[in-house]
Write an enzyme that holds these catalytic residues in place. Structure first.
Site, mmCIF file in Angstrom:
data_model
loop_
_atom_site.group_PDB
_atom_site.id
_atom_site.type_symbol
_atom_site.label_atom_id
_atom_site.label_comp_id
_atom_site.label_asym_id
_atom_site.label_seq_id
_atom_site.Cartn_x
_atom_site.Cartn_y
_atom_site.Cartn_z
ATOM 1 N N HIS A 1 0.827 -1.200 0.000
ATOM 2 C CA HIS A 1 0.000 0.000 0.000
ATOM 3 C C HIS A 1 0.867 1.259 0.000
ATOM 4 C CE1 HIS A 1 -2.837 -3.013 1.566
ATOM 5 N NE2 HIS A 1 -3.783 -2.237 1.080
ATOM 6 N N ASP B 1 -4.716 -6.647 -7.547
ATOM 7 C CA ASP B 1 -4.925 -5.905 -6.312
ATOM 8 C C ASP B 1 -5.250 -4.458 -6.710
ATOM 9 O OD1 ASP B 1 -5.125 -5.336 -3.599
ATOM 10 O OD2 ASP B 1 -3.204 -6.244 -3.086
#
Length: 369
Positions: free
Chosen positions: A188, A260
């Site tokens: 992230h 993702d």
């Protein structure tokens, strides 16, 4: 209508699974779904203040998409610290606890209990189980989300959990391919780089994914990591060597491959959405997660349409992706129950019994350690 007859806007739209803010379905997103420019939605805690709101927004998504292209309605409901739904939805332990108990029948029943209650709310996709092996104590993102540090135990438990979900009518998703367990960087935030050779990957990272593929798991999700021994040039999500040659060619995966979230910094800080969206589909992804920004979703969609207009091979790849995606959605469509039935299903006796058995077995395992 055959896929080849669909307008390109709809064909490419079926690839985008997006997120949004708020506890009500935004008109902009509803319109995009109604016009076929989205293949579904992923919901987060920001959308799900309570179970009534979850049911209401899932029902609105089903109505907007219509029966021809049933949507993915997805959630990250793994258990432990990654759970988007509040009580009385079952509060499942971290997967590490289930792995420590090691009873695959119990894990399967846990997956089914979660799946039955997700289905009642209107979800047809749970981004679980984690197939990563907990091999690095400094990993900031996986840890107790993994079933074990032993590949064989991860494989057995994860397959059982997936089977439980799917027996309830909810698509499972094994993540994060080709293995996010031995990283010290959160994707992230930045791009993790893995330097393991193929022998190490075959021994540790890949066995759970190989087992899940052999078991016919419905979907998998890529990791935004670079594995230098396979493809040092791009993140796995954008690598044909990873997504097609390794996952489909070597491991034999036949289901839907999700990227993702393309908004994560590991990808977004390095590539504009137009580049990452097209490259991910070229690599072998079948559905793209763009989890927050509706402008980015539109830009990704427009880039896919432009690429399909100019390159027949890319259009064929899109058709292949959408064929897989729609087959999964039609096989397990979202089916929210009438609102008045929720109270008799959510937090019901069967789910409570499974949770109580897990707690009892976990306590016994700790005391016997």
């Amino acid at each position: 209508m055959a896929l080849s007859d669909l307008p390109l806007s709809v064909l490419c739209g079926q690839i985008i699974v997006g997120g949004f803010s708020g506890i009500d379905l935004p008109p902009r997103f509803a319109t995009a779904l109604r016009e076929g420019r989205r293949g579904g939605a992923i919901l987060f805690r920001r959308n799900l203040p309570d179970l009534a709101a979850a049911h209401r927004i899932a029902s609105a998504l089903v109505d907007a998409a219509g029966p021809e292209h049933p949507p993915f309605i997805a959630v990250d409901q793994e258990g432990g610290r990654v759970a988007r739904l509040h009580a009385p939805f079952p509060k499942l332990t971290p997967m590490r606890v289930l792995g420590t108990i090691g009873d695959t029948d119990l894990v399967r029943r846990a997956g089914r209990a979660v799946g039955e209650e997700l289905l009642a709310l209107g979800f047809n996709l749970d981004f679980a189980p984690v197939l990563d092996v907990d091999s690095n104590p400094d990993n900031p993102i996986i840890g107790d989300r993994a079933f074990s540090h032993e590949p064989a135990r991860v494989a057995a438990c994860a397959v059982a959990f997936a089977e439980g979900l799917e027996s309830a009518g909810v698509l499972s998703c094994g993540k994060h391919f080709p293995g996010h367990g031995d990283t010290s960087v959160d994707s992230h935030v930045d791009l993790p780089i893995i330097h393991h050779d193929r022998a190490r990957l075959d021994a540790v990272e890949l066995p759970p994914f190989r087992a899940a593929a052999a078991a016919g798991i419905a979907t998998m999700m890529t990791a935004h990591i670079v594995v230098t021994s396979i493809d040092p040039s791009v993140p796995a999500t954008m690598s044909r060597a990873v997504c097609t040659d390794l996952l489909r060619g070597d491991l034999g995966f036949r289901g839907v491959l999700f990227s993702d979230d393309l908004e994560m910094a590991a990808v977004a800080a390095r590539y504009p959405i137009e580049t990452s969206a097209v490259a991910s589909i070229e690599a072998g992804c079948d559905a793209l997660l763009v989890c927050s920004d509706e402008d980015l979703q539109d830009r990704a969609h427009e880039a896919l349409v432009r690429a399909a207009e100019r390159d027949p091979r890319f259009r064929a790849r899109v058709e292949e992706a959408v064929t897989r995606s729609l087959e999964a959605r039609r096989r397990m469509p979202p089916r929210p129950v009438p609102a008045e039935k929720l109270a008799s299903i959510i937090g019901g006796a069967e789910g409570r019994a499974v949770l109580e058995e897990i707690a009892s077995r976990a306590l016994a395992a700790r005391e016997g350690a």
